[in-house]
Design an enzyme around this catalytic site. Sequence first.
Site, PDB file in Angstrom:
ATOM      1  CB  SER A 571      -0.955   0.037   1.195  1.00 50.13           C
ATOM      2  OG  SER A 571      -1.545   1.312   1.334  1.00 50.13           O
ATOM      3  CE1 TYR A 584      -4.051  -1.288   5.167  1.00 51.07           C
ATOM      4  CE2 TYR A 584      -3.801   0.803   4.012  1.00 51.07           C
ATOM      5  CZ  TYR A 584      -3.884  -0.578   3.984  1.00 51.07           C
ATOM      6  OH  TYR A 584      -3.808  -1.243   2.786  1.00 51.07           O
TER       7      TYR A 584
END
Length: 686
Positions: A571, A584
């Site tokens: 990511s 996250y």
Amino acid sequence: MKSGWVDGDAEIMVERYAAQGVGRDLALRVYTSRLLGRDPQLVLHGGGNTSVKTVLPDFLGDDVEVLCVKGSGWDMASIEPAGLPAVRLAPLRRLRTRAALTDEDMVAFQRANLLDPAAPNPSVETLLHAFLPHKFIDHTHSTAVLSVADQPNGRALCAEVYGDRMGLVPYIMPGFPLAKKVAEIYEADPRVDGVILGKHGIFTFAEDARDAYERMIEMVSRAEARLHAGRKAVFGAIALPNRIAGLADIAPILRGACSLADPAVEGAWHRFVLEFRRDDRILNYVNGSEVARYSQDGVVTPDHTIRTKNYPLLVPPPDAAHLDDFKRQARDAVTRFVVAYQDYFARNNAGRTSPKRVLDPMPRVILVPGLGMFGLGRSLKDAKVAADIAENAIQTITDAEAIGCFESLPESELFEMEYWSLEQAKLGKSPDKPLAGQVAVITGAAGAIGAATARRFAAEGAELALLDLDPAAAQAAAKKLGGSALAVGCDVTSPESVRAAFEAVCARFGGLDIVVSNAGAAWQGRIGEVEDATLRQSFELNFFAHQTVAQAAVRVLLAQGTGGALLFNVSKQAVNPGPNFGPYGLPKAATLLLVRQYALDYGGDGIRANAVNADRIRSGLLTSDMIAQRSAARGLSEKAYMSGNLLGREVTADDVAQAFFHHAVALKTTGDVTTVDGGNIAAALR
């Protein structure tokens, strides 16, 4: 063996095909062909053939006597009328007067006389069907008949079983000489109901579809009865280790031992998929004290050699307490097999005016005392074919040994079949796809990125294991792919669940080569205010789960010894954190370093570790609601938000799948991060 003929079913098929313009003769030929083809004791994977002589109109509308015979590439179990191409019969029969005919000329002549030029090639045994006068002719490789015929005294046994009901033909390779010989045997005694081909199979014939089919059933039943008369005990067992190693431990060792390094591309391997089989019959066979004799004599019918080689690889029983010893023994056994195959090729290729090109020397069947049997293939489908044929051989040889002593053909005859140009054509000439022979495991496989990656890998030839927390979603994703994809419910935050999932993968395919560690979820919150429980939960899924999956994969990859690829979804947050996304982004940043550590620690083992850094992908993380919220917060349309990058293009899950595929085939790249975000300088690594 029982007849499967049902009058009502036969008439239903006649009526169904009549509506399509297909006549009764051909419809009944399809019906009885399927009856034969659905029984693995008679026919396996495209084997056998059938025919009917009938009259059909040609292109000009003139009635022509034709032979409708099974075409290349068709399976009798599912054959349709199109799988029985019509060949003009009169020209075929005229060939009977010739003294010789090459295989290539035979094939060309048969094609030249097809009613439909676009039809598949007629069977290599077309002339045998043509030279006999009967309307319906059936041919199978019955296991029972082969058990009787594959003996040193096979001819005498067949005479005992059939008397004067069947003609007896010595082994001759399929083609023109065999066709002429069968015709001669029949003409010497036209009362026979069929012929037994030594070391090959059985033909029956009649003027009626049912009679020809039921004669086959009768003659096979006679062989079965002989196999049950005066039967002796077979295969006294060898001594086995106290604890036999498990399938998940042994399969990767064997898979690695049977892989071929590509001499043209450093780091590339020619890999195989494994199909495991185990039951009482198989164990009785592989555990036999004389398995080194009866398993190594040759195939039960030469038609099988192109799928299984002439004999299987035999390895020692795997002792669970000494896996390192087994790994060494297995590799030594493969080395001996390869050397023996190369010697076999050299012996039989020497002095030929048209030398053959050697095939790969790896086995297609492995016998493991105490454990079972494996089939090998470049796909799971091919591995299953090899395993099916091997099971058939085990039954045939077991029955042969029970009434005598199994005997195959001399190796020179097996070589002629293995390297026969017409038989080689059955395997096709399409080049391998980039991921052929490789097994890919994808976590979070039911999500958008996981599903897109699975589709791409499947299109490139990989076998797939789809792991997802939701078993039903994984099953649905596998169903969409079709084929042999394996669906496994797996909680990647549980080491026990991951271990069980990887054992299931090894049991299904024999091992693995690529892992796409993709599962994840996005927790949000200002980092100074987020609860520890939330942060820890995110780390469990977005960092520790990647480590758990990678560790499980590395155990298998090291056992195989052929390298592999660990691919991680890290990511954009790992590089360019966003506001309130610390829960996250932090574990994703740790995962990015994890990737590099695997690259550092396992590069010497040929294991590559790479990452894909994607942003703004419509998925379970970036839902429609989240897109709407974040677009509104920035005062943008959804389209503008999703295309908010240097290229002004929305990035999709398929784009991420392309990046994962790139790393799957990039054999000389490791420790890399590929960014898939349409351009974001703040997220650029360098």
